[in-house]
Motif scaffolding. Structure first.
Motif, PDB file in Angstrom:
ATOM      1  N   GLU A 124       3.768 -17.317  -1.248  1.00 25.40           N
ATOM      2  CA  GLU A 124       3.525 -16.163  -0.109  1.00 25.40           C
ATOM      3  C   GLU A 124       3.005 -14.933  -0.897  1.00 25.40           C
ATOM      4  O   GLU A 124       3.404 -14.783  -1.984  1.00 25.40           O
TER       5      GLU A 124
ATOM      6  N   GLU B  99       2.631  -2.269   3.398  1.00 23.64           N
ATOM      7  CA  GLU B  99       2.476  -2.137   4.760  1.00 23.64           C
ATOM      8  C   GLU B  99       0.963  -2.088   5.323  1.00 23.64           C
ATOM      9  O   GLU B  99       0.329  -2.753   6.076  1.00 23.64           O
TER      10      GLU B  99
ATOM     11  N   LYS C 168      -1.223  -4.981   4.358  1.00 24.14           N
ATOM     12  CA  LYS C 168      -0.860  -6.142   5.002  1.00 24.14           C
ATOM     13  C   LYS C 168      -1.632  -5.987   6.416  1.00 24.14           C
ATOM     14  O   LYS C 168      -2.328  -6.995   6.932  1.00 24.14           O
TER      15      LYS C 168
ATOM     16  N   THR D 143       0.439 -18.120   2.326  1.00 21.76           N
ATOM     17  CA  THR D 143       0.684 -17.586   3.267  1.00 21.76           C
ATOM     18  C   THR D 143       0.876 -16.191   3.358  1.00 21.76           C
ATOM     19  O   THR D 143       1.311 -15.775   2.264  1.00 21.76           O
TER      20      THR D 143
ATOM     21  N   SER E  87       3.339 -13.006   3.857  1.00 23.76           N
ATOM     22  CA  SER E  87       4.712 -12.909   4.189  1.00 23.76           C
ATOM     23  C   SER E  87       4.876 -12.197   5.176  1.00 23.76           C
ATOM     24  O   SER E  87       4.120 -11.112   5.463  1.00 23.76           O
ATOM     25  N   GLU E  88       6.040 -11.997   5.868  1.00 31.89           N
ATOM     26  CA  GLU E  88       6.008 -11.191   6.813  1.00 31.89           C
ATOM     27  C   GLU E  88       6.967 -10.063   6.262  1.00 31.89           C
ATOM     28  O   GLU E  88       6.833  -8.932   6.836  1.00 31.89           O
ATOM     29  N   ASP E  89       7.352 -10.218   5.050  1.00 31.70           N
ATOM     30  CA  ASP E  89       8.007  -8.878   4.340  1.00 31.70           C
ATOM     31  C   ASP E  89       6.847  -8.149   3.755  1.00 31.70           C
ATOM     32  O   ASP E  89       5.658  -8.598   3.612  1.00 31.70           O
ATOM     33  N   THR E  90       7.212  -6.808   3.554  1.00 36.91           N
ATOM     34  CA  THR E  90       6.196  -5.956   2.850  1.00 36.91           C
ATOM     35  C   THR E  90       6.847  -5.252   1.632  1.00 36.91           C
ATOM     36  O   THR E  90       8.022  -5.262   1.596  1.00 36.91           O
TER      37      THR E  90
END
Length: 199
Positions: free
Chosen positions: A120, A125, A128, A153, A155-158
């Motif tokens: 990932e 933020e 992204k 991929t 990641s949904e995280d920042t």
């Protein structure tokens, strides 16, 4: 002159001569004492002057050493500040490079940090939102060109980083943030940067 008067005159003359001899001897002794006292005082004065001069020299030498140390510390502090400013400027230059170049920069870091090609990518933020998909796509293309599966991929995280990225696979993270890269290179580059700044 009668006999008695002669005797008295003779005694008086002898007394005067003895008194003169005693006075002369006392004067001579007093002169010797005065000369010895002067010599001793002069010697003591010279000793005190030498000791005073040595003490003054020690104080001056100590003050000079302290002043030199303070000057060196000030120069070192200024140099450290300038080196830190150079690294800060480098960070800003990387983060603010043209977006297409920055995207390629992030993609290369992600591809270099990936080991299986299925990691990932974690960005800050702003990056992204603006560049996330493009970075992921470019990194996968670089991996495929090396014969590695390109399945990175986004990641949904920042991450709370000023720039760069973090590559995560399972519980293992590789910190490729700009700050981490600068920290890794700082000790090796500080001397070179100082040489350029202060040559």
């Amino acid at each position: 002159m009668k006999g008695t008067e002669k005797i008295i005159a003779h005694i008086r003359a002898d007394g005067d001569a003895e008194a003169k001899r005693i006075i002369d001897a006392a004067s001579k002794q007093a002169e010797e004492i005065r000369a010895e006292s002067f010599k001793a005082s002069l010697s003591e004065y010279e000793k005190l002057m030498q000791a005073g001069n040595a003490e003054c020299e020690d104080i001056l030498s100590g003050s000079r050493r302290i002043a030199e140390m303070e000057a060196k510390k000030s120069v070192l502090s200024v140099k450290q500040e300038m080196v830190a400013s150079a690294f800060d400027a480098a960070r800003e230059e990387i983060v603010n490079m043209p977006r297409d170049k920055y995207t390629q920069f992030l993609a290369r870091m992600a591809a270099d940090a990936a080991t299986v090609g299925e990691e990932e990518i974690i960005l800050n933020e702003a990056d992204k939102k603006e560049l996330g998909k493009d970075v992921c796509k470019a990194a996968n293309e670089l991996l495929q060109a090396k014969g590695v599966p390109g399945a990175l991929t986004l990641s949904e995280d920042t991450a709370d980083i000023s720039g760069g990225l973090i590559v995560r696979f399972g519980g293992i993270e590789t910190n490729c943030s700009i700050d981490a890269l600068i920290r890794q290179r700082r000790s090796g580059l500080s001397t070179e940067i100082a040489a350029v700044l202060f040559e």
